[in-house]
Design an enzyme around this catalytic site. Structure first.
Site, PDB file in Angstrom:
ATOM      1  N   CYS A 177      28.008  40.633  37.090  1.00 19.07           N
ATOM      2  CA  CYS A 177      28.096  40.714  38.552  1.00 19.07           C
ATOM      3  C   CYS A 177      26.886  40.146  39.290  1.00 19.07           C
ATOM      4  O   CYS A 177      27.030  39.215  40.079  1.00 19.07           O
ATOM      5  CB  CYS A 177      28.338  42.156  38.981  1.00 19.07           C
ATOM      6  SG  CYS A 177      29.972  42.743  38.494  1.00 19.07           S
ATOM      7  N   GLY A 179      11.706  45.070  33.875  1.00 15.23           N
ATOM      8  CA  GLY A 179      12.319  44.653  32.620  1.00 15.23           C
ATOM      9  C   GLY A 179      12.432  43.145  32.545  1.00 15.23           C
ATOM     10  O   GLY A 179      11.705  42.417  33.241  1.00 15.23           O
TER      11      GLY A 179
HETATM   12  N1  LIG Z   1      32.645  44.290  35.518  1.00 13.37           N
HETATM   13  C1  LIG Z   1      32.118  45.022  36.475  1.00 13.37           C
HETATM   14  O1  LIG Z   1      31.247  45.868  36.234  1.00 13.37           O
HETATM   15  C2  LIG Z   1      32.567  44.860  37.919  1.00 13.37           C
HETATM   16  C3  LIG Z   1      32.200  45.819  38.873  1.00 13.37           C
HETATM   17  C4  LIG Z   1      32.640  45.655  40.187  1.00 13.37           C
HETATM   18  C5  LIG Z   1      33.414  44.565  40.534  1.00 13.37           C
HETATM   19  N2  LIG Z   1      33.741  43.629  39.582  1.00 13.37           N
HETATM   20  C6  LIG Z   1      34.591  42.507  39.980  1.00 13.37           C
HETATM   21  O2  LIG Z   1      35.907  42.755  39.528  1.00 13.37           O
HETATM   22  C7  LIG Z   1      36.552  41.537  39.162  1.00 13.37           C
HETATM   23  C8  LIG Z   1      37.039  41.619  37.725  1.00 13.37           C
HETATM   24  O3  LIG Z   1      35.917  41.753  36.870  1.00 13.37           O
HETATM   25  P1  LIG Z   1      36.059  42.162  35.342  1.00 13.37           P
HETATM   26  O4  LIG Z   1      34.686  42.369  34.819  1.00 13.37           O
HETATM   27  O5  LIG Z   1      37.062  43.271  35.220  1.00 13.37           O
HETATM   28  O6  LIG Z   1      36.675  40.808  34.744  1.00 13.37           O
HETATM   29  P2  LIG Z   1      37.364  40.573  33.313  1.00 13.37           P
HETATM   30  O7  LIG Z   1      37.120  39.168  32.985  1.00 13.37           O
HETATM   31  O8  LIG Z   1      36.920  41.653  32.363  1.00 13.37           O
HETATM   32  O9  LIG Z   1      38.919  40.814  33.574  1.00 13.37           O
HETATM   33  C9  LIG Z   1      39.727  39.980  34.332  1.00 13.37           C
HETATM   34  C10 LIG Z   1      41.117  39.985  33.690  1.00 13.37           C
HETATM   35  O10 LIG Z   1      42.040  39.340  34.580  1.00 13.37           O
HETATM   36  C11 LIG Z   1      43.000  38.662  33.784  1.00 13.37           C
HETATM   37  N3  LIG Z   1      43.690  37.690  34.641  1.00 13.37           N
HETATM   38  C12 LIG Z   1      43.205  36.565  35.224  1.00 13.37           C
HETATM   39  N4  LIG Z   1      44.147  35.957  35.975  1.00 13.37           N
HETATM   40  C13 LIG Z   1      45.260  36.734  35.876  1.00 13.37           C
HETATM   41  C14 LIG Z   1      46.563  36.648  36.431  1.00 13.37           C
HETATM   42  N5  LIG Z   1      46.926  35.656  37.266  1.00 13.37           N
HETATM   43  N6  LIG Z   1      47.454  37.615  36.119  1.00 13.37           N
HETATM   44  C15 LIG Z   1      47.116  38.612  35.286  1.00 13.37           C
HETATM   45  N7  LIG Z   1      45.898  38.754  34.740  1.00 13.37           N
HETATM   46  C16 LIG Z   1      44.978  37.829  35.036  1.00 13.37           C
HETATM   47  C17 LIG Z   1      42.170  38.064  32.662  1.00 13.37           C
HETATM   48  O11 LIG Z   1      42.963  37.739  31.547  1.00 13.37           O
HETATM   49  C18 LIG Z   1      41.193  39.210  32.376  1.00 13.37           C
HETATM   50  O12 LIG Z   1      41.668  40.079  31.360  1.00 13.37           O
HETATM   51  C19 LIG Z   1      35.518  40.438  39.397  1.00 13.37           C
HETATM   52  O13 LIG Z   1      35.716  39.892  40.675  1.00 13.37           O
HETATM   53  C20 LIG Z   1      34.200  41.189  39.361  1.00 13.37           C
HETATM   54  O14 LIG Z   1      33.197  40.545  40.118  1.00 13.37           O
HETATM   55  C21 LIG Z   1      33.350  43.770  38.281  1.00 13.37           C
END
Ligand SMILES: NC(=O)c1ccc[n+]([C@@H]2O[C@H](COP(=O)([O-])OP(=O)(O)OC[C@H]3O[C@@H](n4cnc5c(N)ncnc54)[C@H](O)[C@@H]3O)[C@@H](O)[C@H]2O)c1
Length: 444
Positions: free
Chosen positions: A263, A256
């Site tokens: 990520c 693709g």
């Molecule tokens: N999105 C995915 O598919 C996925 C999958 C596996 C792992 N991860 C990992 O999980 C983590 C989160 O990813 P995501 O996609 O959910 O991010 P996201 O940006 O959707 O959500 C993060 C949230 O954390 C909040 N936040 C930040 N600092 C804060 C604090 N001090 N107190 C309270 N809230 C706070 C932000 O406002 C935001 O809503 C990352 O490290 C990512 O690499 C993501």
């Protein structure tokens, strides 16, 4: 069990809702008041299939609630999960850990009694040590353990992934913390999900190793696709031919436009930095990141070639903007680079995506957003399929052709058959397949 989830984004909200569904009492905390207001009103701030019903049911049952202030949730919690973002740090590609460290400080200030702090965010090796140091510095008297529990869910299938994971990885040497984590995940190992107990650093690295490996698999098949184009082979058949080998496996072998999303791009970069800092560079992953980076603009060149060498003054219709179907997430989506490169070449862009247009609007300029696929192709000199939403898999092709100015289709996800498209009078270009050649049915 009582669980506090700090950060209520794609991972925090899904994990919190699923834990509540297992019967735990969960508070999802987020510092973004708009997010918490929406959730309290019953609106889900992201698109994830099934999440609205799961959240509504568990709120109604009294097991799931939302807050902007973490005090109450943390004080009563057996386990406090950190699920905040860890984006690439501007400039050097290291993971930006400022949100994780801030969350650790916030938790430390209010925690009460033995507390297990669990890092669910994807964090580089050694972050758990630093979280522990921050908590100890903030609250020298505190009784706590810091555990690594990386998350492997995929957006678009997040609830199923969370509830039926291939494995759960728990990194800790603290026996009490291990018992708490076993209790938190007990409903899952009743479903026989394997739990791997490891050291904290091992758990942290496992997440990066998994993502880097998957990114490598995608990039490998993309380079095979390029070679297929040069030598007249069919990448879908090659992928099936190698994927049926159990040692290789058929997943992540779809050629693709290059991987994107929230990520793989940032996690490969962060692993590269960790490895360089540790004096053990990962040259394979460095190459994967570089190849993938170049690929996105190369896809724009493919479109330009299909348009006869120039898109200046032409209208290009783009179907699919999100980095994959069934999400509204636009982070690092290939569509962003492809559209920008086409605009650089002088093209006017019309675009349609079932869920991603709201996020796209803040990332792309001068794009005409359309109501549906047919509206999108109206008057277009070329159609580019960037994301393989189901809604694009069975378009009324005669209608599409009738509405376009020129019947040029560049299918970057190989969802149509080249022979069929040629028969219908399209100039059809796909990825790693001979143009107009007969494709076998049911591939991959
Ligand atoms: N999105 C995915 O598919 C996925 C999958 C596996 C792992 N991860 C990992 O999980 C983590 C989160 O990813 P995501 O996609 O959910 O991010 P996201 O940006 O959707 O959500 C993060 C949230 O954390 C909040 N936040 C930040 N600092 C804060 C604090 N001090 N107190 C309270 N809230 C706070 C932000 O406002 C935001 O809503 C990352 O490290 C990512 O690499 C993501």
């Amino acid at each position: 069990m009582r669980v506090a989830m700090i950060g209520s984004g794609y991972v925090g909200l899904v994990s919190g809702a699923c834990f509540a569904d297992f019967g735990h009492v969960v508070t999802c905390v987020d510092k973004d008041p708009a997010k918490i207001e929406a959730l309290t009103r019953g609106d889900i701030p992201i698109f994830e299939p099934g999440l609205d019903d799961l959240v509504a049911t568990n709120v109604k049952e009294g097991r799931l609630s939302f807050a902007t202030d973490l005090t109450e949730a943390v004080r009563s919690a057996d386990a406090v999960f950190i699920a905040v973002g860890t984006p690439s740090r501007r400039g050097d590609g290291h993971a930006d850990l400022s949100y994780v460290y801030q969350a650790a400080r916030d938790i430390a200030k209010v925690m009460d009694g033995y507390t297990v702090i669990v890092t669910k965010s994807t964090v580089p090796v050694g972050t758990g040590d630093e979280v522990e140091r921050i908590v100890r510095e903030t609250r020298p008297d505190a009784d706590f353990a810091v555990v690594s529990n990386p998350e492997f869910l995929r957006e678009g299938a997040a609830i199923a992934d969370f509830k039926r994971p291939d494995r759960i990885v728990i990194g800790t040497d603290d026996e009490r913390a291990r018992r708490v984590m076993a209790e938190v995940y007990r409903p899952l190992y009743l479903n026989q999900a394997p739990i791997l107990y490891t050291g904290r650093r091992t758990a942290e690295l496992t997440k990066y190793a998994a993502n880097a490996f998957l990114a490598t698999k995608i990039t490998f098949i993309n380079e095979i696709a390029d070679l297929c184009e040069k030598v007249g082979a069919n990448v879908q058949e090659v992928a099936r031919g190698i994927g049926l080998d159990n040692r290789i496996g058929g997943k992540f072998l779809h050629a693709g436009p290059g991987y994107g999303g929230s990520c793989f791009p940032k996690d490969t970069l962060a692993l590269i930095k960790t490895a360089q800092d540790a004096g053990s560079p990962m040259r394979i992953v460095e190459t994967v990141a570089a190849v993938n980076d170049q690929r996105k603009r190369a896809m724009a060149r493919k479109v330009i070639a299909a348009c006869g060498g120039s898109v200046r003054g032409k209208t290009v219709a783009v179907l699919g903007l999100t980095f994959k179907p069934n999400t509204d997430d636009m982070r690092e989506a290939p569509a962003l680079s492809i559209i920008t490169a086409l605009q650089d070449g002088g093209a006017k862009i019309r675009a349609y995506d079932p869920e991603g247009m709201e996020q796209a609007q803040s990332l792309l300029e001068h794009v005409t957003y359309c109501d549906n696929a047919y509206d999108c192709v109206e008057g277009a000199d070329a159609l580019v399929i960037v994301t393989e939403w189901n809604a694009f898999r069975a378009l009324d092709l005669d209608r599409v052709k009738g509405q376009m100015k020129a019947p040029v289709v560049v299918d970057l996800r190989n969802i149509y058959r080249a022979d069929e498209m040629a028969r219908r009078g399209f100039l059809y270009v796909s990825v790693g397949r001979p143009d107009g050649a007969a494709d076998a049915d049911g591939l991959m």
